[in-house]
Structures are given as structure tokens and as C-alpha cells.
Design a protein around this motif. Structure first.
Motif, short mmCIF file in Angstrom:
data_model
loop_
_atom_site.label_atom_id
_atom_site.label_comp_id
_atom_site.label_asym_id
_atom_site.label_seq_id
_atom_site.Cartn_x
_atom_site.Cartn_y
_atom_site.Cartn_z
N PRO A 1 2.46 10.62 -7.33
CA PRO A 1 2.43 9.34 -8.04
C PRO A 1 3.69 9.06 -8.86
CG PRO A 1 0.29 10.38 -8.19
CD PRO A 1 1.22 11.38 -7.54
N GLU A 2 4.23 10.06 -9.51
CA GLU A 2 5.42 9.83 -10.34
C GLU A 2 6.69 9.58 -9.50
OE1 GLU A 2 4.83 14.31 -9.93
OE2 GLU A 2 3.52 12.63 -10.41
N GLN A 3 6.59 9.73 -8.19
CA GLN A 3 7.74 9.49 -7.31
C GLN A 3 7.68 8.12 -6.63
OE1 GLN A 3 6.92 12.98 -4.89
NE2 GLN A 3 8.83 13.92 -5.63
N ARG A 4 6.63 7.34 -6.90
CA ARG A 4 6.45 6.07 -6.19
C ARG A 4 7.54 5.05 -6.51
NH1 ARG A 4 3.65 6.75 -1.63
NH2 ARG A 4 1.72 7.87 -2.04
N GLU A 5 7.99 4.97 -7.74
CA GLU A 5 9.05 4.01 -8.06
C GLU A 5 10.32 4.34 -7.30
OE1 GLU A 5 11.35 1.82 -11.76
OE2 GLU A 5 9.97 3.46 -12.21
N ALA A 6 10.71 5.61 -7.27
CA ALA A 6 11.91 6.02 -6.53
C ALA A 6 11.75 5.73 -5.03
CB ALA A 6 12.20 7.49 -6.77
N GLN A 7 10.55 5.97 -4.51
CA GLN A 7 10.29 5.69 -3.10
C GLN A 7 10.42 4.18 -2.84
OE1 GLN A 7 6.23 6.21 -1.71
NE2 GLN A 7 6.97 6.96 0.27
N PHE A 8 9.86 3.37 -3.71
CA PHE A 8 9.96 1.92 -3.57
C PHE A 8 11.43 1.49 -3.55
CE2 PHE A 8 10.48 -2.29 -5.44
CZ PHE A 8 9.70 -3.05 -4.60
N ILE A 9 12.22 2.03 -4.43
CA ILE A 9 13.64 1.67 -4.50
C ILE A 9 14.35 2.06 -3.22
CG2 ILE A 9 15.82 2.15 -5.71
CD1 ILE A 9 14.02 2.25 -8.31
N ARG A 10 14.04 3.24 -2.68
CA ARG A 10 14.65 3.67 -1.41
C ARG A 10 14.31 2.72 -0.27
NH1 ARG A 10 12.73 8.71 -3.01
NH2 ARG A 10 11.01 8.67 -1.53
N LEU A 11 13.09 2.20 -0.29
CA LEU A 11 12.59 1.37 0.81
C LEU A 11 12.67 -0.13 0.52
CD1 LEU A 11 9.39 3.47 1.54
CD2 LEU A 11 11.49 3.41 2.91
N ARG A 12 13.23 -0.49 -0.60
CA ARG A 12 13.18 -1.87 -1.10
C ARG A 12 13.66 -2.90 -0.07
NH1 ARG A 12 13.90 -3.29 -7.12
NH2 ARG A 12 12.90 -5.32 -7.03
N ASP A 13 14.77 -2.65 0.60
CA ASP A 13 15.28 -3.63 1.57
C ASP A 13 14.27 -3.92 2.67
OD1 ASP A 13 17.66 -3.86 0.16
OD2 ASP A 13 18.77 -2.51 1.48
N ARG A 14 13.66 -2.87 3.23
CA ARG A 14 12.67 -3.06 4.30
C ARG A 14 11.40 -3.74 3.77
NH1 ARG A 14 12.20 2.50 7.39
NH2 ARG A 14 10.96 1.27 8.83
N ALA B 1 0.84 -1.19 0.00
CA ALA B 1 0.00 0.00 0.00
C ALA B 1 0.88 1.24 0.00
CB ALA B 1 -0.91 0.00 1.23
N THR B 2 0.50 2.24 -0.78
CA THR B 2 1.29 3.46 -0.81
C THR B 2 1.29 4.13 0.57
OG1 THR B 2 -0.62 4.68 -1.67
CG2 THR B 2 0.99 3.86 -3.28
N SER B 3 0.22 3.98 1.33
CA SER B 3 0.20 4.55 2.68
C SER B 3 1.24 3.88 3.58
CB SER B 3 -1.19 4.41 3.30
OG SER B 3 -1.58 3.05 3.38
N ALA B 4 1.52 2.60 3.34
CA ALA B 4 2.56 1.90 4.11
C ALA B 4 3.94 2.46 3.77
CB ALA B 4 2.51 0.40 3.84
N MET B 5 4.17 2.76 2.49
CA MET B 5 5.46 3.35 2.12
C MET B 5 5.62 4.73 2.73
SD MET B 5 6.34 1.92 -1.70
CE MET B 5 5.42 3.15 -2.54
N ASP B 6 4.55 5.52 2.73
CA ASP B 6 4.60 6.84 3.36
C ASP B 6 4.86 6.71 4.85
OD1 ASP B 6 4.14 8.02 0.88
OD2 ASP B 6 1.99 8.22 1.22
N TYR B 7 4.25 5.71 5.49
CA TYR B 7 4.48 5.46 6.92
C TYR B 7 5.95 5.14 7.17
CZ TYR B 7 4.47 3.09 11.42
OH TYR B 7 4.76 2.72 12.70
#
Length: 92
Positions: free
Chosen positions: A49-62, A34-40
Motif C-alpha cells: 500500500p505505501e508503494q501505490r503513489e510511486a507506482q501511479f507516478i511510474r504508470l501515469r502516462d499510460r 483499480a490497484t489490480s489494473a496497476m499491477d496488471y
């Protein structure tokens, strides 16, 4: 077997999720967060929305570590069965 990184599939704005995959050997496991989980996880403002892939990559390990925990616990959802992460999966 241990899960390994798969691919980033995409952000689904209407469902407010990011889809990705992981691999158990040759088997691809569909996953979503969930995008709310990534924001959390970032404890910041909601990203565009266009920043979600970069955010996912930053948080990928977790994200992948939590995915592996749910996979080992066989907490599958949906059709086809996959792993879905929500904010509650990251709270102590």
C-alpha cells in the motif's frame, strides 16, 4: 478540449483504488484506477500500500492516456460522475 494532468489524491486500501484527478480546462474530473489494473500494467507482484503513489507516478502516462480515451467516449461512472479504470481497459 484536451485533458491535462491533475493531482494524485490517494490510495484507498478498503476500495482497492487509487484516486487522482485530471483537468478539462478549469474543470477538475475525478478519476480512479483499480490497484489490480496497476499491477496488471507492471506485470509484477502486487505492491505494498505505501508503494501505490510511486507506482501511479511510474504508470501515469499510460493511466492518463486511457483516462482520456474513456473521457472522450463519455464513459462516466458514480456520483459525482468520474472516470474509473479497470484491468480490462488495458487489455488488447
Amino acid at each position: 478540449m484536451t485533458l491535462t494532468s491533475g493531482r494524485f489524491i490517494g490510495h484507498e486500501y478498503d476500495r482497492m483504488i487509487v484516486r487522482f484527478s485530471m483537468h478539462d480546462g478549469a474543470k477538475e474530473i475525478p478519476c480512479a484506477i483499480a490497484t489490480s489494473a496497476m499491477d496488471y500494467l507492471e506485470r509484477g507482484p502486487q505492491v505494498r500500500p505505501e508503494q501505490r503513489e510511486a507506482q501511479f507516478i511510474r504508470l501515469r502516462d499510460r493511466i492518463e492516456a486511457s483516462t482520456a480515451i474513456k473521457y472522450r467516449a463519455t464513459e462516466f461512472e458514480g456520483t459525482p460522475p468520474g472516470i474509473v479504470l479497470r484491468g480490462i481497459d488495458f487489455r488488447p
